[in-house]
Design an enzyme around this catalytic site. Sequence first.
Site, short mmCIF file in Angstrom:
data_model
loop_
_atom_site.label_atom_id
_atom_site.label_comp_id
_atom_site.label_asym_id
_atom_site.label_seq_id
_atom_site.Cartn_x
_atom_site.Cartn_y
_atom_site.Cartn_z
N GLY A 411 -61.57 21.16 -2.73
CA GLY A 411 -61.21 21.40 -1.34
C GLY A 411 -61.67 22.75 -0.82
O GLY A 411 -61.82 23.71 -1.58
N GLU A 412 -61.90 22.83 0.50
CA GLU A 412 -62.33 24.05 1.20
C GLU A 412 -63.59 24.66 0.58
O GLU A 412 -63.71 25.88 0.42
CB GLU A 412 -61.19 25.06 1.26
CG GLU A 412 -60.01 24.55 2.08
CD GLU A 412 -59.07 25.64 2.54
OE1 GLU A 412 -59.48 26.81 2.59
OE2 GLU A 412 -57.93 25.31 2.88
N GLY A 413 -64.53 23.79 0.24
CA GLY A 413 -65.78 24.20 -0.37
C GLY A 413 -65.72 24.01 -1.87
O GLY A 413 -64.92 24.67 -2.54
#
Length: 592
Positions: A411-413
Site C-alpha cells: 500500500g501507498e507505493g
Amino acid sequence: MNKGEARQKEIQQAEELLFAGPQALGFAKGLFQGHFVSDWVMPYPDIPAAQQAELNKSLAELRQFLDEHLDPVEIDRQADIPREVIDGLGRVGVLGATASVEYGGRGFTQMANCKLLEEIGRRCASTSVFVNAHHSIGIRALLLFGTHQQKQRWLPKLVNGEQLGAFALTEREAGSDAANVQMQARPTQDGSHFILNGEKRYITNAGIAQVLTVMARTPMPGSDKTAITAFLVTPDMPGFTILEARMPKMGIRGTATGRFSLRDVKVPKENILGPMGKGLKVALTVLDFGRTTFGACCTGAAKTCLRLATEHANTRKQFNKTLGEFDLVKKKIARIAAGAYAMEAMTTITASLIDRGLEDYMIETAMLKVFTTERLWEMINDAFQIYGGSAYFVDLPLERMLRDARINQIGEGSNEVLTSFIALVGMRGPGMEFKEIYDTVMKPSRDRMGKAWAAGMNRLGAAIRIPDVPIRSEQLRANARQLGRLIWRFNFAVNRALITYREPILDMQLVQERIADAATDLFASTCVLSRWDAELQFARRNGDSASADHSAADLFLRQSFRRIRRFLGELTDNDDKSLLATAKSFLGKPPS
C-alpha cells in the site's frame, strides 16, 4: 516510439514531476553526495511544551476511549468498524487532528498526530488504516491545496467525523505507476463543469465516504496532451456507482475497501483541488504525509509485538526454563526491541521535517515507509515464532496482526517501486555533476568550464573528506565516527556505480536496491544516534544518566552498520548474473 525515445520521455516526465521548484540539499540527498546535513536530523526534535500538554491530554482521552470501545477481534470478525467507534474517534479529535482550529480541528503538528496514530496502531490495524485513509490522505489534499471556500464548505464535517473522506488514485492500470491514471475528465462546452468517466478500485473508505479526492486526466489548454487533475467528488452526484462496497480481503478486514465507477459524472469546476493539471503533484505530496503516519502505525504495532513477545518469553516454560532463558529467543526479542526503537526515531524525525516546513522530503518518507513496513513484518514473524503453534490460532492477536501487516509493503507505493525511487532520485545529484564533467571533456567550451570545475570540486571534496556527525555526548563519538566513515564509503560506492554503469543504471534494479538499502540504513542509524544523544543529554541534565538503558539503540547501530557494509560490498561481489539467468530461463518456459 522506439525504446530510446520512450526512455527519454520517462526521464523528462520524472524531471518535470520530481525536480521542479527549489532543490535544497536535504538529508537523504546529502548522503548521496557525501554530506551530512546535520540540521535536518540534529538535535532530535521535541514537540513544543504547550502542545505536548494538549497532546498528553488527547492521548489519555484516546486511550480511555479505545480501552472501552475498540474491539479489534470483533472488527476483524465482522469486517466492519462500528459507526459508534468512528463517531468516538471524531469526538476525541483524531479524525481532524492536524486541521486548524478554525475548521474544528486540533491544529496538531505532524509529530503529535503520529503519536495518536501510534496509539491506535498498537491495537487495531484496521482502525489505524481507516484513520490514515480518512485524515492523512483522504482530507490532507483539502488541507494542503484547498481554497478557503473549499475548506469552509467541506472540512468541518470531515474533521468531526460526521462525513468521511477517501483518496481515489488506484485503477486497473494505475497503482504504483501513479502517472498512468486513465479516468477521463472532459470540460463542458461552457467550461463550468467537468465530465468524469472511469473506474477506481482498492480505495479505502470508498463505500462509506461522503467526500472523495479523485484523480482524473484532463486535457491541457492549447495542447493535445493531458495531465492529471484532482477533483472533489461526492457519491450523490448522478453517475457515481459503488460497484463493490467491501471487497473481501485477507487482512485489515475492518476497512471498507471498495470499487466504484463514474459514468458521465458532472463535477463543478469549483471542485478542482489544487492547480489544474497538477494532480499528480497533489497525490505525491499527500502520500508523503500518509507514509509518515504509516510509519507511526507500524511503530505502534512493533511495540505490541515487543510486549507480547516479552510477556510470553517470561511466562512460558519448556525444558524447565522460561523461553526467555534461551539465546535464540533472546535474539528475536533483542531484534524486535532494536527495530522498534529505530522505527520510532525515524518516524519522529521524518514528521519533524514536515512540521518545520522543509520542502523536499520525498526520499525520507519513502525510506521511512519501506523501513518500518519491512521491519514490522520481520517482528511479527519473530513474535509468532516465540509463541509457537499457539500463535496460529485465532484466540491470540498474532495471526490477525500477521494478516493485517502484509498489505503494508504494498500500500501507498509498493516497496520495490519506492526502493528504486530512493536510489534513482538520490543518485540524480551526483549523476548530474558527473554528466557536467563528462560533457565538458567531450565538448569543451568556456560556458561549461565553470560548471564542470564546480562539479569536479564537489565530487573531489566528497571523495577526500569524511563527514562530521555532530554529537553532543562523548560516549557516542565512536558511533558518530563510524557513521561518518560509512557515509564516505556510501558516496564512494555511488560514484563508482555511476561511472561504471552510466545511463543503464536506470534499469539495474539489483544495483538500485543495494544503494537504496544502504541509504535507508544510514538514515535509520542517524535517527537512532540523534535520539540516543538527546536522551543522554536529557538524563545528564536531570542527574540520572547512570540509569538509562540504551542497549536497543546500541544493538541497532551495530547491526545497521554491519548491514550497510554488506550492501556496499555486494555491489561488486554478488550473484546477479546467475540470478537473472535463472529467472530468465524459467520466465521463458511455457507453464507446465
